[in-house]
Every structure is written in C-alpha cells, then in structure tokens.
Design a protein around this motif. Structure first.
Motif, PDB file in Angstrom:
ATOM      1  N   THR A  80       0.852  -1.065   0.056  1.00  0.00           N
ATOM      2  CA  THR A  80      -0.076   0.003  -0.047  1.00  0.00           C
ATOM      3  C   THR A  80       0.852   1.082   0.058  1.00  0.00           C
ATOM      4  OG1 THR A  80      -1.854  -1.065   1.106  1.00  0.00           O
ATOM      5  CG2 THR A  80      -1.747   1.403   1.263  1.00  0.00           C
ATOM      6  N   VAL A  81       2.035   1.151   0.585  1.00  0.00           N
ATOM      7  CA  VAL A  81       2.781   2.346   0.822  1.00  0.00           C
ATOM      8  C   VAL A  81       3.219   2.608  -0.383  1.00  0.00           C
ATOM      9  CG1 VAL A  81       4.951   3.233   1.733  1.00  0.00           C
ATOM     10  CG2 VAL A  81       3.360   2.217   3.180  1.00  0.00           C
ATOM     11  N   LEU A  82       3.950   1.475  -0.945  1.00  0.00           N
ATOM     12  CA  LEU A  82       4.671   1.711  -2.204  1.00  0.00           C
ATOM     13  C   LEU A  82       3.658   2.144  -3.570  1.00  0.00           C
ATOM     14  CD1 LEU A  82       6.625  -1.771  -2.372  1.00  0.00           C
ATOM     15  CD2 LEU A  82       7.622   0.714  -2.306  1.00  0.00           C
ATOM     16  N   GLY A 103       7.118  -2.442  13.304  1.00  0.00           N
ATOM     17  CA  GLY A 103       5.680  -2.477  13.679  1.00  0.00           C
ATOM     18  C   GLY A 103       5.189  -1.279  14.269  1.00  0.00           C
ATOM     19  N   VAL A 104       5.756  -0.576  15.056  1.00  0.00           N
ATOM     20  CA  VAL A 104       5.281   0.651  15.787  1.00  0.00           C
ATOM     21  C   VAL A 104       5.250   1.950  14.484  1.00  0.00           C
ATOM     22  CG1 VAL A 104       5.818   2.573  17.252  1.00  0.00           C
ATOM     23  CG2 VAL A 104       6.142   0.291  17.797  1.00  0.00           C
ATOM     24  N   TYR A 105       6.174   1.878  13.666  1.00  0.00           N
ATOM     25  CA  TYR A 105       6.320   2.643  12.651  1.00  0.00           C
ATOM     26  C   TYR A 105       5.152   2.451  11.748  1.00  0.00           C
ATOM     27  CZ  TYR A 105       7.811   5.190   8.160  1.00  0.00           C
ATOM     28  OH  TYR A 105       7.974   6.072   7.280  1.00  0.00           O
ATOM     29  N   ALA A 106       4.812   1.122  11.431  1.00  0.00           N
ATOM     30  CA  ALA A 106       3.963   0.741  10.324  1.00  0.00           C
ATOM     31  C   ALA A 106       2.264   1.176  11.069  1.00  0.00           C
ATOM     32  CB  ALA A 106       3.879  -0.768  10.195  1.00  0.00           C
ATOM     33  N   VAL A 107       2.156   1.016  12.223  1.00  0.00           N
ATOM     34  CA  VAL A 107       0.969   1.380  12.871  1.00  0.00           C
ATOM     35  C   VAL A 107       0.916   2.970  12.784  1.00  0.00           C
ATOM     36  CG1 VAL A 107      -0.456   1.484  15.029  1.00  0.00           C
ATOM     37  CG2 VAL A 107       0.716  -0.883  14.236  1.00  0.00           C
ATOM     38  N   VAL A 108       1.972   3.666  13.373  1.00  0.00           N
ATOM     39  CA  VAL A 108       1.552   5.043  13.492  1.00  0.00           C
ATOM     40  C   VAL A 108       1.474   5.836  12.184  1.00  0.00           C
ATOM     41  CG1 VAL A 108       2.800   7.111  14.077  1.00  0.00           C
ATOM     42  CG2 VAL A 108       2.882   5.262  15.490  1.00  0.00           C
ATOM     43  N   SER A 109       2.130   5.189  11.011  1.00  0.00           N
ATOM     44  CA  SER A 109       2.199   5.696  10.005  1.00  0.00           C
ATOM     45  C   SER A 109       0.880   5.390   8.970  1.00  0.00           C
ATOM     46  CB  SER A 109       3.282   5.487   8.867  1.00  0.00           C
ATOM     47  OG  SER A 109       3.328   3.810   8.779  1.00  0.00           O
ATOM     48  N   SER A 110       0.153   4.332   9.447  1.00  0.00           N
ATOM     49  CA  SER A 110      -1.056   4.099   9.221  1.00  0.00           C
ATOM     50  C   SER A 110      -2.344   4.833   9.707  1.00  0.00           C
ATOM     51  CB  SER A 110      -1.542   2.453   9.446  1.00  0.00           C
ATOM     52  OG  SER A 110      -0.597   1.695   8.980  1.00  0.00           O
ATOM     53  N   LEU A 111      -2.364   5.590  10.670  1.00  0.00           N
ATOM     54  CA  LEU A 111      -3.104   6.536  11.387  1.00  0.00           C
ATOM     55  C   LEU A 111      -3.467   7.577  10.425  1.00  0.00           C
ATOM     56  CD1 LEU A 111      -1.862   6.527  15.047  1.00  0.00           C
ATOM     57  CD2 LEU A 111      -3.669   5.030  14.194  1.00  0.00           C
ATOM     58  N   GLY A 112      -4.763   7.946  10.242  1.00  0.00           N
ATOM     59  CA  GLY A 112      -5.302   8.862   9.378  1.00  0.00           C
ATOM     60  C   GLY A 112      -4.618  10.371   9.339  1.00  0.00           C
ATOM     61  N   SER A 113      -4.495  10.654  10.784  1.00  0.00           N
ATOM     62  CA  SER A 113      -3.815  12.332  11.104  1.00  0.00           C
ATOM     63  C   SER A 113      -2.318  12.219  10.621  1.00  0.00           C
ATOM     64  CB  SER A 113      -4.080  12.417  12.437  1.00  0.00           C
ATOM     65  OG  SER A 113      -3.396  11.410  13.390  1.00  0.00           O
ATOM     66  N   SER A 169      -0.886   9.799   8.594  1.00  0.00           N
ATOM     67  CA  SER A 169      -0.432   9.571   6.928  1.00  0.00           C
ATOM     68  C   SER A 169      -0.902  10.582   5.969  1.00  0.00           C
ATOM     69  CB  SER A 169      -1.406   8.441   6.579  1.00  0.00           C
ATOM     70  OG  SER A 169      -2.644   8.397   6.700  1.00  0.00           O
ATOM     71  N   SER A 170      -1.794  11.329   6.428  1.00  0.00           N
ATOM     72  CA  SER A 170      -2.169  12.597   5.602  1.00  0.00           C
ATOM     73  C   SER A 170      -1.117  13.674   5.655  1.00  0.00           C
ATOM     74  CB  SER A 170      -3.335  13.346   5.954  1.00  0.00           C
ATOM     75  OG  SER A 170      -3.415  13.753   7.407  1.00  0.00           O
ATOM     76  N   ARG A 171      -0.368  13.774   6.580  1.00  0.00           N
ATOM     77  CA  ARG A 171       0.871  14.674   6.577  1.00  0.00           C
ATOM     78  C   ARG A 171       2.058  14.241   6.149  1.00  0.00           C
ATOM     79  NH1 ARG A 171      -0.090  16.399  13.008  1.00  0.00           N
ATOM     80  NH2 ARG A 171      -2.318  17.331  12.775  1.00  0.00           N
ATOM     81  N   LEU A 172       2.462  12.787   6.155  1.00  0.00           N
ATOM     82  CA  LEU A 172       3.323  12.210   5.828  1.00  0.00           C
ATOM     83  C   LEU A 172       3.591  11.776   4.324  1.00  0.00           C
ATOM     84  CD1 LEU A 172       6.370  11.105   7.089  1.00  0.00           C
ATOM     85  CD2 LEU A 172       5.248   8.768   7.128  1.00  0.00           C
ATOM     86  N   PRO A 173       4.558  12.473   3.562  1.00  0.00           N
ATOM     87  CA  PRO A 173       4.626  12.330   2.218  1.00  0.00           C
ATOM     88  C   PRO A 173       4.836  10.951   1.875  1.00  0.00           C
ATOM     89  CG  PRO A 173       6.061  14.123   2.879  1.00  0.00           C
ATOM     90  CD  PRO A 173       5.701  13.530   4.033  1.00  0.00           C
ATOM     91  N   PRO A 174       3.948  10.427   0.921  1.00  0.00           N
ATOM     92  CA  PRO A 174       4.045   8.823   0.587  1.00  0.00           C
ATOM     93  C   PRO A 174       5.531   8.298   0.144  1.00  0.00           C
ATOM     94  CG  PRO A 174       2.380   9.945  -0.833  1.00  0.00           C
ATOM     95  CD  PRO A 174       3.017  11.138   0.117  1.00  0.00           C
ATOM     96  N   LEU A 175       6.324   9.211  -0.410  1.00  0.00           N
ATOM     97  CA  LEU A 175       7.467   8.602  -0.801  1.00  0.00           C
ATOM     98  C   LEU A 175       8.384   8.524   0.527  1.00  0.00           C
ATOM     99  CD1 LEU A 175       9.627   7.766  -3.070  1.00  0.00           C
ATOM    100  CD2 LEU A 175      10.353  10.334  -3.131  1.00  0.00           C
ATOM    101  N   CYS A 176       8.365   9.583   1.228  1.00  0.00           N
ATOM    102  CA  CYS A 176       9.119   9.338   2.567  1.00  0.00           C
ATOM    103  C   CYS A 176       8.506   8.171   3.492  1.00  0.00           C
ATOM    104  CB  CYS A 176       8.884  10.788   3.464  1.00  0.00           C
ATOM    105  SG  CYS A 176       9.721  12.065   2.624  1.00  0.00           S
ATOM    106  N   ASN A 177       7.406   7.811   3.392  1.00  0.00           N
ATOM    107  CA  ASN A 177       6.816   6.698   3.944  1.00  0.00           C
ATOM    108  C   ASN A 177       7.383   5.305   3.505  1.00  0.00           C
ATOM    109  OD1 ASN A 177       5.168   5.186   5.786  1.00  0.00           O
ATOM    110  ND2 ASN A 177       3.360   5.805   4.897  1.00  0.00           N
ATOM    111  N   ALA A 178       7.486   5.274   2.188  1.00  0.00           N
ATOM    112  CA  ALA A 178       7.931   4.113   1.692  1.00  0.00           C
ATOM    113  C   ALA A 178       9.507   4.061   1.998  1.00  0.00           C
ATOM    114  CB  ALA A 178       8.014   4.352  -0.102  1.00  0.00           C
ATOM    115  N   ILE A 179      10.165   5.098   1.909  1.00  0.00           N
ATOM    116  CA  ILE A 179      11.829   5.037   2.357  1.00  0.00           C
ATOM    117  C   ILE A 179      11.919   4.623   3.712  1.00  0.00           C
ATOM    118  CG2 ILE A 179      13.757   6.535   2.543  1.00  0.00           C
ATOM    119  CD1 ILE A 179      12.633   8.082   0.291  1.00  0.00           C
ATOM    120  N   GLY A 180      11.042   5.030   4.650  1.00  0.00           N
ATOM    121  CA  GLY A 180      11.132   4.759   5.969  1.00  0.00           C
ATOM    122  C   GLY A 180      10.776   3.287   6.113  1.00  0.00           C
ATOM    123  N   ILE A 181       9.765   2.601   5.616  1.00  0.00           N
ATOM    124  CA  ILE A 181       9.610   1.244   5.507  1.00  0.00           C
ATOM    125  C   ILE A 181      10.721   0.302   4.873  1.00  0.00           C
ATOM    126  CG2 ILE A 181       8.243  -0.691   4.372  1.00  0.00           C
ATOM    127  CD1 ILE A 181       6.777   0.235   6.707  1.00  0.00           C
TER     128      ILE A 181
END
Length: 511
Positions: A154-156, A216-226, A228-240
């Motif tokens: 989903t992140v990718l 897992g903590v990063y995955a859960v936190v970045s899944s929260l709506g508040s 995930s809406s602020r975190l750029p998708p590309l940054c989220n993917a790089i983090g994972i």
C-alpha cells in the motif's frame, strides 16, 4: 559447522521474502476497483478472493518438492508462479492482452495463491532447520513480516499513483514482480545451514525483536489517518524500506565479531582444548537433540496418511477453520465491508489490519522467548482458544454502526488472526513432529480455501440479497447477519480449541 553470520543471514533473507509474500492480503485494497474494471458482481468478486485461497489446496506439492529439490529451486518455482498469475492479469487490465475470460482470471488467481505456499514452505523449512532450539521464536518473528505485506504494498502504491484505476494496476504489477526480485536476491541466503553446536543467540534475538517492534510501531503510526495525511507517501516508503534493511545489522555485527575473535579463538582451541573439541561438540549436540526430543509432540513423527486418521488433526483443522481462516475471510472482504458502511478509508483500514496482524504474528515469539523458562506455560491449542474469544467479540462489535467500532474490530481481528497463524506452525510440529512438516502443514492450511469458499460465498449471497438491482448494497444490513454467523462460529471454535487442549493434557499425563 557454519558460522552464526550465515545463520543470521538466512533469517534476514526469510524476513525479506515474508515481507513481499502476503500478496493475497493486498486484495481488499484494490478489490472495489477491480470489480468496476471487470464489471463483476459481488459474488464473482468473492469468488476471486476464494480463488487466491484455493491455491493452498495444492500447497502439498510445494511440501513434496522441498523434500526432493534444492530449496532455491522451490523458491524460484513459487515466485515464477506468482509472476505468471498476477502478471497476466496485469497485462489484461492494461489491454496488453485481450483474450482472457472470467474463468481465466479465476485460474490465474488460483495460480498466484499457490505461489505463496511454495515461498512459505521454503521459509518454514529453513527456519526450523537453522534454528532448532529457537523454532517458535524464529518462525513467529519471520512470519510477522508477512503480516506487514499489505502495508508495504500500500505504501509503495501510494508513492507512485493516486487514481483508483491505476491503483489496481499498480498492485497487480508489484505483486507479480516483487516476490520474484526478492527471491533472486534471497536465494543464496535462504538455505539449510549446518548449525552444528547449539550457541547462545539471545543477544541477537533481543536486537532483532527491537528492530521488529520498531518496524511495527512505525507501520501502525504511519497508518493512522492524522499521520498518514501529513507524511509524504515517498518518505513513508523510504522509511519502511530502511526498517526492512535494518536486520542486516545483526549478521554484519556477527561477521565483525568473528573476524576480531577468530585468531584468538583458534589459538585457544588448539592450545587448551586440543583433542577434546570433537567430544565437546558431540556432547553439546547430544544435549541439543535430547532437548528437541523432549519437546511436546516431537517424540512421534507422523506422516500425512496417519495424521488424517487422528481425532486431534480434525479438531485442529476445525479450530483453524473457525479462527484464523475466518479472520482471513473478514480481511479479504474488508474493502466491501468498508464501502457498504460508507467508510472511505479502505486503504487506511487495510494498512491498519496489516500492521496489527504484524504484531499479532510477533506476539507468540515474544512470549515464547521471554517466558521459555517460566513454570506457568499453557499449550498452544489453549493459546489459540484464548485468542479466538476476543475475535468472536470483535465480530459482534461490528454490529455497531460507528466507524470507530469498525477500526477497533479490524485491529482485534488482525492481531488475533496473525497470532493464530504464527502459533499454527509450532502447533503442527507439536502435534505431528518435524520430519513431515512441509507436507503436513500444507494439508492443515488447506482449510483456508474451504473456509474462504463457505464463509465468503455465504457473505456474498447475503450481501446480494440485501442489495439493489445493480447488486450494490449500502448500509449495516449488508453484513449484519454475516457478522452474527461469524461471531457464533468463532465461539464454537473456541470451545473446540479447549477440547483439543484437554485431550493433549490428558495424553501427556499418561506418558
């Protein structure tokens, strides 16, 4: 005897494979778009969800293959099957080929679902062989990453596309290519390592747990709506991706340690141990074998034909059917359930279920690792029963109309389904031994397509009955009766798990 570096590298390779091997868990994220693209009814869409699970009916072929073929060959066969299954579907919906009927799509989905069994078989066999003294810990830790697959995909997809139509295409493309690419990279690492003597790996596992929990903590936190809406998708993917590479730190540290200490250890062994080395190694090995034989259920090696005649097998089969399988059916239908309730955050729900499923799969390993010497231990069937009780409550909680109930129930079902899936590997070895595990466990998980068909098809029929003329249903009544039925079945499965626990306890008391 192989070094600990190779041992840890095999675990890292399995983690990478499991991270991309949950391709069927991505289905809810693009099922609604696929339904529109192919102009399917809800029953036809449900049949595709069943088809992905139906591949497990032929999972025993991968178990047989692992007994006669090199594991890297089994791995590449599995990833190639996935390439064909998802790749041809991708070519079809992108109009590269135009001769596929619904029956062809169904069979390709079966093929793609079967590919998961081949990769899983390799992962389980290598983990059990390379970590005989820490089997449950290693298996649970690695399979937890499969629970993260939907989150990763989903992140990718979010990083590169936003259009609903393009999302379905992106999921199919990634599902076809990712397992093959990772299999090619991991094939040299994922092999049977001659472990030799039993060594203390506690520090390594503690570090691995810390990395895994942080992931897992990063995955859960970045899944929260508040968030995930602020975190750029590309940054989220790089983090994972950074978190997936982090486990390499352990074999790298082991390699550095070996280089630093190798000379000193060699001199010490030659001067102080001499001819006693072989005797010491033999003594440790005997002790390790004795420990493994003393494990519950490892005293008797049972073949598949004898297993099918055991009452315990059928109890276990129906426990799994009304527990983990029921949870998987719910997660497969999550996209349609969210749509019927008017909830627009399907992607966040899928990410949430994936993230909590990750922790669910990890939880048994944590408990086994830190409580292995505790006097207060319960059997694995009893653990499954304990997990199924809150699952039943979660299904009944879904009768509430609030969206928060949907999120809470999804999290509970994700955690419990993941934990039962992780425990099931060790439960199979506990009940029927390790020698024929690759075939036995694939027979056990054949309950998944059976449950997927029975539970999913009944849910689709109830959905269709409540729907309008075009087959679309909106409102709580779409799945109300389904949730009542699923909750009741889960309660019944809890009772069966306790019966199995009582039978095992009685048999152990007579031995």
């Amino acid at each position: 005897m192989a070094s600990k570096t190779l041992q840890w590298l095999s675990l890292v390779g399995i983690i990478w494979l499991q991270s991309v091997n949950g391709t069927n868990s991505n289905f809810p994220a693009y099922s609604s778009q696929l339904k529109q693209l192919l102009s399917m009814s809800q029953v036809q869409l449900n049949n595709l969800a069943f088809a992905s699970d139906a591949g497990k009916l032929f999972g025993f072929f991968s178990g047989i293959a692992s007994l006669y073929l090199p594991l890297w060959v089994v791995l590449l066969i599995g990833s190639t099957l996935g390439l064909a299954g998802y790749g041809l579907q991708y070519l079809f919906i992108t109009n590269q080929i135009s001769s596929l009927s619904y029956a062809h799509i169904f069979l390709l989905t079966v093929l793609a679902g079967n590919s998961i069994c081949w990769i899983n078989t390799v992962c389980y066999v290598v983990t059990i062989q390379n970590f005989p003294s820490d089997r449950q810990v290693a298996v649970g830790l690695t399979t937890s990453y499969q629970g993260l697959s939907a989150k990763i995909y989903t992140v990718l997809v979010d990083s590169f596309t936003f259009s609903p139509v393009r999302r379905a295409k992106a999921y199919l493309l990634l599902s076809s290519l990712s397992p093959l690419l990772v299999s090619v990279v991991a094939a040299p690492l994922v092999r049977d390592v001659n472990v030799g003597t039993s060594t203390n790996m506690k520090v390594g596992f503690v570090v691995m747990f810390l990395i895994t929990i942080a992931t897992g903590v990063y995955a859960v936190v970045s899944s929260l709506g508040s968030v995930s809406s602020r975190l750029p998708p590309l940054c989220n993917a790089i983090g994972i991706l950074v978190f997936l590479l982090a486990p390499l730190a352990i074999p790298m540290a082991e390699k550095m340690k070996e280089k630093l200490l190798n000379g000193e250890m060699k001199v010490y062994i030659e001067e102080n141990v001499g001819d006693h080395v072989e005797r010491i190694e033999s003594g440790v090995k005997v002790e390790d074998d004795h420990t493994r034989e003393g494990e519950v259920g490892a005293k008797e090696e049972i073949g598949v034909m004898l297993m099918l005649k055991r009452v315990n097998f059928w109890l276990y089969f129906f426990v799994y059917l009304s527990g983990a399988t029921l949870g998987l059916v719910y997660l497969n239908n999550l996209g349609q359930i969210a749509e019927s309730r008017g909830c627009s955050g399907t992607s966040s729900l899928v990410s949430l279920s994936s993230s909590f499923g990750f922790f669910g799969r990890l939880m048994p390993s944590l408990l086994d690792f830190f409580l292995s010497k505790s006097r207060y231990k319960i059997s694995r069937p009893a653990c499954i029963g304990v997990l199924m009780a809150p699952m039943a409550g979660a299904f009944f909680l879904l009768l509430d109309t609030a969206n928060i109930s949907l999120y809470i129930s999804t999290a509970i079902i994700g955690v419990c389904t993941g934990a039962i899936t992780s425990i099931s590997v060790s439960t199979t070895t506990e009940l029927f031994g390790t020698k024929n595990f690759s075939v036995n466990h694939n027979v056990v998980v054949a309950n998944i397509p059976i449950g997927s068909f029975l539970f999913g098809y009944s849910a689709a029929l109830l959905y269709h009955r409540e729907g309008n003329e075009d087959g679309k249903c909106m409102g709580m009544e779409c799945y109300r009766n389904t949730f009542i039925l699923w909750g009741s079945l889960c309660l019944f499965g809890t009772f069966l798990a306790l019966v199995l626990h009582a039978r095992l306890r009685k048999s152990h008391s007579h031995t």
